[in-house]
Write a protein that holds these residues in place. Sequence first.
Motif, PDB file in Angstrom:
ATOM      1  N   GLU A   3     -20.573  28.925   5.053  1.00  0.00           N
ATOM      2  CA  GLU A   3     -19.915  28.362   3.883  1.00  0.00           C
ATOM      3  C   GLU A   3     -18.521  27.858   4.256  1.00  0.00           C
ATOM      4  OE1 GLU A   3     -19.888  31.590   1.204  1.00  0.00           O
ATOM      5  OE2 GLU A   3     -22.057  31.694   1.013  1.00  0.00           O
ATOM      6  N   MET A   4     -18.080  26.811   3.525  1.00  0.00           N
ATOM      7  CA  MET A   4     -16.747  26.242   3.788  1.00  0.00           C
ATOM      8  C   MET A   4     -15.671  26.991   3.011  1.00  0.00           C
ATOM      9  SD  MET A   4     -17.363  22.133   3.972  1.00  0.00           S
ATOM     10  CE  MET A   4     -15.588  21.909   3.998  1.00  0.00           C
ATOM     11  N   THR A   5     -15.600  28.286   3.236  1.00  0.00           N
ATOM     12  CA  THR A   5     -14.620  29.082   2.499  1.00  0.00           C
ATOM     13  C   THR A   5     -13.563  29.674   3.425  1.00  0.00           C
ATOM     14  OG1 THR A   5     -16.092  30.998   2.693  1.00  0.00           O
ATOM     15  CG2 THR A   5     -16.266  29.686   0.683  1.00  0.00           C
ATOM     16  N   ASN A   6     -13.762  29.587   4.724  1.00  0.00           N
ATOM     17  CA  ASN A   6     -12.843  30.245   5.649  1.00  0.00           C
ATOM     18  C   ASN A   6     -11.588  29.418   5.900  1.00  0.00           C
ATOM     19  OD1 ASN A   6     -14.458  32.597   6.247  1.00  0.00           O
ATOM     20  ND2 ASN A   6     -15.839  31.216   7.316  1.00  0.00           N
ATOM     21  N   THR A   7     -10.465  30.116   5.996  1.00  0.00           N
ATOM     22  CA  THR A   7      -9.196  29.457   6.316  1.00  0.00           C
ATOM     23  C   THR A   7      -8.750  29.882   7.709  1.00  0.00           C
ATOM     24  OG1 THR A   7      -8.012  31.263   5.183  1.00  0.00           O
ATOM     25  CG2 THR A   7      -8.449  29.250   3.922  1.00  0.00           C
ATOM     26  N   PHE A   8      -8.097  28.955   8.408  1.00  0.00           N
ATOM     27  CA  PHE A   8      -7.705  29.171   9.796  1.00  0.00           C
ATOM     28  C   PHE A   8      -6.199  28.946   9.965  1.00  0.00           C
ATOM     29  CE2 PHE A   8     -12.126  28.062   9.911  1.00  0.00           C
ATOM     30  CZ  PHE A   8     -12.671  28.734  10.984  1.00  0.00           C
ATOM     31  N   LEU A   9      -5.611  29.715  10.878  1.00  0.00           N
ATOM     32  CA  LEU A   9      -4.250  29.467  11.322  1.00  0.00           C
ATOM     33  C   LEU A   9      -4.301  29.420  12.851  1.00  0.00           C
ATOM     34  CD1 LEU A   9      -0.997  30.965   9.888  1.00  0.00           C
ATOM     35  CD2 LEU A   9      -1.282  30.767  12.362  1.00  0.00           C
ATOM     36  N   ILE A  10      -3.734  28.370  13.437  1.00  0.00           N
ATOM     37  CA  ILE A  10      -3.799  28.164  14.882  1.00  0.00           C
ATOM     38  C   ILE A  10      -2.410  28.336  15.494  1.00  0.00           C
ATOM     39  CG2 ILE A  10      -4.406  26.540  16.721  1.00  0.00           C
ATOM     40  CD1 ILE A  10      -6.255  25.142  14.704  1.00  0.00           C
ATOM     41  N   ILE A  11      -2.330  29.159  16.546  1.00  0.00           N
ATOM     42  CA  ILE A  11      -1.050  29.378  17.243  1.00  0.00           C
ATOM     43  C   ILE A  11      -1.240  29.057  18.719  1.00  0.00           C
ATOM     44  CG2 ILE A  11       0.859  30.966  17.619  1.00  0.00           C
ATOM     45  CD1 ILE A  11      -0.323  32.753  15.427  1.00  0.00           C
ATOM     46  N   ASP A  12      -0.625  27.980  19.179  1.00  0.00           N
ATOM     47  CA  ASP A  12      -0.703  27.590  20.587  1.00  0.00           C
ATOM     48  C   ASP A  12       0.462  26.648  20.870  1.00  0.00           C
ATOM     49  OD1 ASP A  12      -1.604  26.189  23.124  1.00  0.00           O
ATOM     50  OD2 ASP A  12      -3.301  27.530  22.809  1.00  0.00           O
ATOM     51  N   LYS A  32     -10.945  25.362   6.672  1.00  0.00           N
ATOM     52  CA  LYS A  32      -9.717  24.594   6.514  1.00  0.00           C
ATOM     53  C   LYS A  32      -8.583  25.221   7.329  1.00  0.00           C
ATOM     54  CE  LYS A  32      -6.339  23.248   2.966  1.00  0.00           C
ATOM     55  NZ  LYS A  32      -5.967  23.380   1.535  1.00  0.00           N
ATOM     56  N   VAL A  33      -7.855  24.398   8.067  1.00  0.00           N
ATOM     57  CA  VAL A  33      -6.680  24.864   8.808  1.00  0.00           C
ATOM     58  C   VAL A  33      -5.473  24.813   7.869  1.00  0.00           C
ATOM     59  CG1 VAL A  33      -5.155  24.461  10.774  1.00  0.00           C
ATOM     60  CG2 VAL A  33      -7.615  24.036  11.007  1.00  0.00           C
ATOM     61  N   VAL A  34      -4.906  25.984   7.591  1.00  0.00           N
ATOM     62  CA  VAL A  34      -3.799  26.045   6.627  1.00  0.00           C
ATOM     63  C   VAL A  34      -2.432  25.901   7.297  1.00  0.00           C
ATOM     64  CG1 VAL A  34      -5.092  27.418   4.962  1.00  0.00           C
ATOM     65  CG2 VAL A  34      -3.766  28.578   6.738  1.00  0.00           C
TER      66      VAL A  34
END
Length: 294
Positions: A3-12, A32-34
């Motif tokens: 499902e398209m319910t997950n949110t992401f945070l990317i640290i690099d 979705k990348v928040v």
Amino acid sequence: MIEMTNTFLIIDDDVNVRKMLTYIIMKNNLGKVVEELNSGEQAPEEIMFYQPDIVLIDFLLPQKDGIEIIRSCRTLGYKGKFIMISQVDNDTMIAKAYENGIVFFIHKPINIIEAINVIKGVCENLRLERSVAMIKDAVFHIEQAKQTNVEVNWRQEIEHIFTAIGIIVESGCKDLTKLIEKIITIKKKSPASIYQLQDIYRQIAEEESLQNNGSIHARTIEQRIRRTILKALENIAELGNDDYYNCKFIEYSNVLFDFKQVKQEIKHINNPREDRGKINVKKFVEGIISKLNF
């Protein structure tokens, strides 16, 4: 379907890595990348603010490294999932990451197929966890007999997984099942509990010694379990060597093993002079448990 319910945070600190991961997430409808961060300086605060379902975090970062950030977030009560992005080959450092709750790795340079499989696997684990949570809420007041049936079901699920990866007839399979059951018991009491494998090996050895009126050492239990998991790695690598898109290979290669070690085992299959892939017992066991409804 995920499902398209997950949110992401990317640290690099590499903007190209961040762009690639964002593209993979959006292109494959994984969520979705928040937010994106280029250093670890304010990472714990940003993670606690956004409360993403999944954090993709570089092992080595300016100001604060990935392990330090993870520890800070866990102390602050963050319950989401971490996926470590790393080009580190040091076994000690990787083991340290596992000890701090990392179960999934994406290796640099990033392989798109590996990245997709890892992220999809974590998304699927989240979906299952949510489903299990809903079920637990719904059946909170059921009788003890029904609870017993649930336990029978996840024991059957363990057998199903062991059959799928070809280790159901291995001599260490019973020891591995006992190990998983004891960890499940610990997690039922407190999902955040920390356990030591050596302590559980000793418990299993003591129980077996009493049953057989003999003396079984914890080291013997550990060796049986490691040989069984190594056989599972060999079987999965064989599947991937024959067909990289084999459904069992896709389902289990990232969840139960470090994908880099699966690829190393494939190299060994094709050239016995190459080193074998390595296993991590805790990752394997946690991977099995992530697939169970208990």
